[in-house]
Scaffold this motif. Sequence first.
Motif, PDB file in Angstrom:
ATOM      1  N   THR A  64      49.644  39.326  43.043  1.00  0.00           N
ATOM      2  CA  THR A  64      48.567  38.542  43.618  1.00  0.00           C
ATOM      3  C   THR A  64      47.429  38.452  42.601  1.00  0.00           C
ATOM      4  O   THR A  64      47.419  39.165  41.586  1.00  0.00           O
ATOM      5  CB  THR A  64      48.043  39.199  44.896  1.00  0.00           C
ATOM      6  N   VAL A  65      46.453  37.588  42.868  1.00  0.00           N
ATOM      7  CA  VAL A  65      45.312  37.477  41.962  1.00  0.00           C
ATOM      8  C   VAL A  65      44.589  38.812  41.854  1.00  0.00           C
ATOM      9  O   VAL A  65      44.218  39.249  40.755  1.00  0.00           O
ATOM     10  CB  VAL A  65      44.348  36.371  42.442  1.00  0.00           C
ATOM     11  N   THR A  66      44.414  39.485  42.979  1.00  0.00           N
ATOM     12  CA  THR A  66      43.737  40.786  42.956  1.00  0.00           C
ATOM     13  C   THR A  66      44.522  41.796  42.138  1.00  0.00           C
ATOM     14  O   THR A  66      43.950  42.559  41.328  1.00  0.00           O
ATOM     15  CB  THR A  66      43.528  41.309  44.386  1.00  0.00           C
ATOM     16  N   GLU A  67      45.836  41.812  42.308  1.00  0.00           N
ATOM     17  CA  GLU A  67      46.671  42.742  41.540  1.00  0.00           C
ATOM     18  C   GLU A  67      46.625  42.412  40.049  1.00  0.00           C
ATOM     19  O   GLU A  67      46.597  43.317  39.202  1.00  0.00           O
ATOM     20  CB  GLU A  67      48.113  42.684  42.054  1.00  0.00           C
ATOM     21  N   LEU A 103      44.123  41.014  38.471  1.00  0.00           N
ATOM     22  CA  LEU A 103      42.824  41.466  37.989  1.00  0.00           C
ATOM     23  C   LEU A 103      42.818  42.969  37.748  1.00  0.00           C
ATOM     24  O   LEU A 103      42.230  43.458  36.776  1.00  0.00           O
ATOM     25  CB  LEU A 103      41.731  41.085  38.991  1.00  0.00           C
ATOM     26  N   GLN A 104      43.486  43.708  38.627  1.00  0.00           N
ATOM     27  CA  GLN A 104      43.553  45.153  38.450  1.00  0.00           C
ATOM     28  C   GLN A 104      44.391  45.532  37.228  1.00  0.00           C
ATOM     29  O   GLN A 104      44.137  46.556  36.587  1.00  0.00           O
ATOM     30  CB  GLN A 104      44.136  45.804  39.707  1.00  0.00           C
TER      31      GLN A 104
END
Length: 215
Positions: free
Chosen positions: A40-43, A45-46
């Motif tokens: 995902t986008v959040t993953e 970014l992480q």
Amino acid sequence: MQPPTGPKIPLSRRHLLLTAGLAVTLPAAPVQAASPPELTVTEALQSRRSVRAFADRRIDPALLAELLWAGFGINRAKEGLHTAPSWRGAADVIVHAATADGVTVYDPRQDAARVWKADDIRARLSSQPFVATAPVCLILVSDLRRLDAAGPDDQKRLYAMVDAAMVSENTYLFAAARGLGTCLVGGIDRDAISAGLGLARHEYPTFVQPVGWPA
């Protein structure tokens, strides 16, 4: 810089061929990989980080095609607008991809890659040795004519760097989502790049971005 001419071969992005003398047309949206699943986008970014050591492994042409689209492809076909923003919509960024087989240039309007140069110029892009070890080196160039309204040359170059950085961050996130590594490099040899690509005076190399599988 005028794009080279040549036949276009309609292919899915999953079956992209980047070979001498060929141009390939890609679909308007990226193909989702079946395995491994995208983050995902959040993953992403992480997971995003700069990578400077690359494995001796080529990037599949289909994956490279998706990478180019993610960086500066057109995601709103009706308006001709891109995946990355630019100053007043100038769309000044030109993305080249240098590999062992030569250099291709990405045409967002056609979602196609064309062979630009047959030479392997990766070692000439920067004095930083790791750049030449990446299987793909993206070369971000700005067409400064598209930034004429920005004012003097130094102001145009400033906006050119910002616009290229937007493309770079898209590349970072795509790389993180697909398990690739990348690093934005500002210490580049602009004279060597301009000579190697045959750039015109209004075409300004901004950054180089090596991409590969982390070692």
